[in-house]
Design a protein around this motif. Sequence first.
Motif, PDB file in Angstrom:
ATOM      1  N   VAL A 324      -6.886  13.889   2.062  1.00 14.81           N
ATOM      2  CA  VAL A 324      -5.827  14.394   1.154  1.00 14.81           C
ATOM      3  C   VAL A 324      -4.701  15.003   1.956  1.00 14.81           C
ATOM      4  CG1 VAL A 324      -5.302  16.118  -0.606  1.00 14.81           C
ATOM      5  CG2 VAL A 324      -7.389  14.744  -0.798  1.00 14.81           C
ATOM      6  N   ALA A 325      -5.076  15.753   3.007  1.00  9.74           N
ATOM      7  CA  ALA A 325      -4.036  16.378   3.858  1.00  9.74           C
ATOM      8  C   ALA A 325      -3.202  15.304   4.536  1.00  9.74           C
ATOM      9  CB  ALA A 325      -4.695  17.302   4.875  1.00  9.74           C
ATOM     10  N   ARG A 326      -3.898  14.258   5.069  1.00 14.39           N
ATOM     11  CA  ARG A 326      -3.173  13.165   5.736  1.00 14.39           C
ATOM     12  C   ARG A 326      -2.283  12.421   4.729  1.00 14.39           C
ATOM     13  NH1 ARG A 326      -7.198   9.300   8.492  1.00 14.39           N
ATOM     14  NH2 ARG A 326      -5.212   8.187   8.826  1.00 14.39           N
ATOM     15  N   LEU A 327      -2.770  12.203   3.485  1.00 15.80           N
ATOM     16  CA  LEU A 327      -1.990  11.502   2.456  1.00 15.80           C
ATOM     17  C   LEU A 327      -0.722  12.269   2.141  1.00 15.80           C
ATOM     18  CD1 LEU A 327      -1.649   9.267   0.321  1.00 15.80           C
ATOM     19  CD2 LEU A 327      -3.022  10.677  -1.249  1.00 15.80           C
ATOM     20  N   SER A 328      -0.846  13.580   2.040  1.00  8.14           N
ATOM     21  CA  SER A 328       0.324  14.407   1.728  1.00  8.14           C
ATOM     22  C   SER A 328       1.375  14.286   2.828  1.00  8.14           C
ATOM     23  CB  SER A 328      -0.123  15.852   1.537  1.00  8.14           C
ATOM     24  OG  SER A 328       1.003  16.677   1.311  1.00  8.14           O
ATOM     25  N   GLU A 329       0.897  14.345   4.072  1.00  6.42           N
ATOM     26  CA  GLU A 329       1.843  14.237   5.188  1.00  6.42           C
ATOM     27  C   GLU A 329       2.528  12.863   5.197  1.00  6.42           C
ATOM     28  OE1 GLU A 329      -0.459  14.983   8.636  1.00  6.42           O
ATOM     29  OE2 GLU A 329      -0.746  17.131   8.224  1.00  6.42           O
ATOM     30  N   ASN A 330       1.718  11.804   4.962  1.00  5.05           N
ATOM     31  CA  ASN A 330       2.286  10.443   4.972  1.00  5.05           C
ATOM     32  C   ASN A 330       3.289  10.249   3.837  1.00  5.05           C
ATOM     33  OD1 ASN A 330       0.788   9.801   7.226  1.00  5.05           O
ATOM     34  ND2 ASN A 330      -0.817   8.698   6.098  1.00  5.05           N
ATOM     35  N   GLU A 331       2.983  10.755   2.619  1.00  5.79           N
ATOM     36  CA  GLU A 331       3.885  10.597   1.470  1.00  5.79           C
ATOM     37  C   GLU A 331       5.204  11.308   1.728  1.00  5.79           C
ATOM     38  OE1 GLU A 331       0.837  10.024  -2.313  1.00  5.79           O
ATOM     39  OE2 GLU A 331       1.511  12.048  -1.756  1.00  5.79           O
TER      40      GLU A 331
END
Length: 532
Positions: A324-331
Amino acid sequence: MKKIIVTGFTAQNIANQESVNFTTKGGNILVTGENGAGKTTLKNALMWALIGSTADGEKLIPYNSDKLPIVEVEITDGTVYTKFRKELFQRQSFDGKISRTVNCFINGTPATLKDINEYFSRLIPNNSLEIILNLGSFFKQKSEVQRKILTEHISDVKDEDVIASDASLSELDVNGFSVEGHGERMKLMLRKIKSERASIKPKIDVLSSQIVDVEDEREELQAEIATLESKLAEYDAELLKIQDMQSRSELNRRIISLESEVKILRSVILHNKNKLEKLRERYAQVGGKCPTCGQAVNVERAERIREGIADKGKALKIETEDHVARLSENEKELEELKLRAGKVRSDVTEITKTQRDNLRKEIAARQSRIENITFQLESNVKKRRQIEELIVKEKTYGLRFLEYERQLSLVEKFVQKKMEMITDAINSRFQYVKFKMFETLKSGEVRNICEATLNGVPYSQLSKGEKLKAALDILQTFQSHYGVMLPLIIDDAESYTSNSLIEIPNQKILFKVVEGQELKIEVQSMERRLSA
């Protein structure tokens, strides 16, 4: 032929005669006397008794107000004797007004005027009785009445006889009408069609004026649109080319990579969440039975199973939180990169945007005009169809017009033939009198008339003696037609010569003026000639 004669006559209280009576023994009657002696009084009384009015159509004049007329006439047909008695009766109403009625008797039995009329109707129709009994009354009728009497009682010409006399008349399509009625209908239809045909050409002219030739303009506009669309396609191709070059840049490659990674992370996170939900369900279900084999589980073993499930859940939760943390950064990074890419595309496409918009406006304007032209062309097609329908209708009317004219011509031919046949049929029944039954006007229209002539001279121009001869010819023909002879009553008999008279075998009742002689009634033999 049945012969009716007067065998007896009684009159009381009439005009200047208090009482008169005589018997004929079947012979002729000659009544003579000077003017004013009472001859006309007797004649009027006789006519009143038989037909209800005097010879001149006047009311019978009483002797005086206190003595009202009583007239009795006995007639026979050779086998049966019948007495008709009429008494003028006076009555006074409550308001003092005096009215007179007639009491009637047949053979002494009370009767009505209707009873007396019905007696004579059995011999001859009432509307012809006066013609036979009152000599000369036929010519006192109006021309149209004379014509009606002749065509209804003397002429037996029927429409089917006229049609049968000429093969071409079988083409008359009367359709339930009389031929004359068919002719009037044809005249009406001709006027109607003529009016309708006259209205067609103005309608065609109006429709023709509303047809606009725009086919060439539409082709020109379509060619212009094709050129503009070709140019627009070139701009679009140039833009695609630029965008393709941009898509190959590092920026776009990074955007594509991030979009792929974001998509994968979202899928993994969703999958982990589903696994966690199932672990929670298993943890809650660990108790008296094994969730795998269904056997009873002891407490210690159950606790070990829960610890194992809890450990797996914690590890999966930590993994999911990392994703989730990685998804937020990527988005967040993807959003920033897309903003940068959009700015680059905007800058690149701004160069051609105005030209492309202008091209689209020009194309839209031409397409709008083509839509208007298409509507006009559809309207043209509709109006041309209406014109064709009007032309067909005009041709149909023309054919009908010709047929109606032909039918009218046949009607006119029929009328002419019928005129000839009626005239011939009527004139063949008379020995001396000839009738002109029709008259052709200058306009060509045929008018119904009834003009009697004697030796080619109209009745109105005949002498007194010639008029008597004509009246006797009428009398003789009607007697022959109905098969009955009634007494022949002639006033002013002294005025006629043998050339004026037609000898007929009726009983004769003659009234002659003899100067200086009182009223005299003489019974003569039936063989004595009329002119004697």
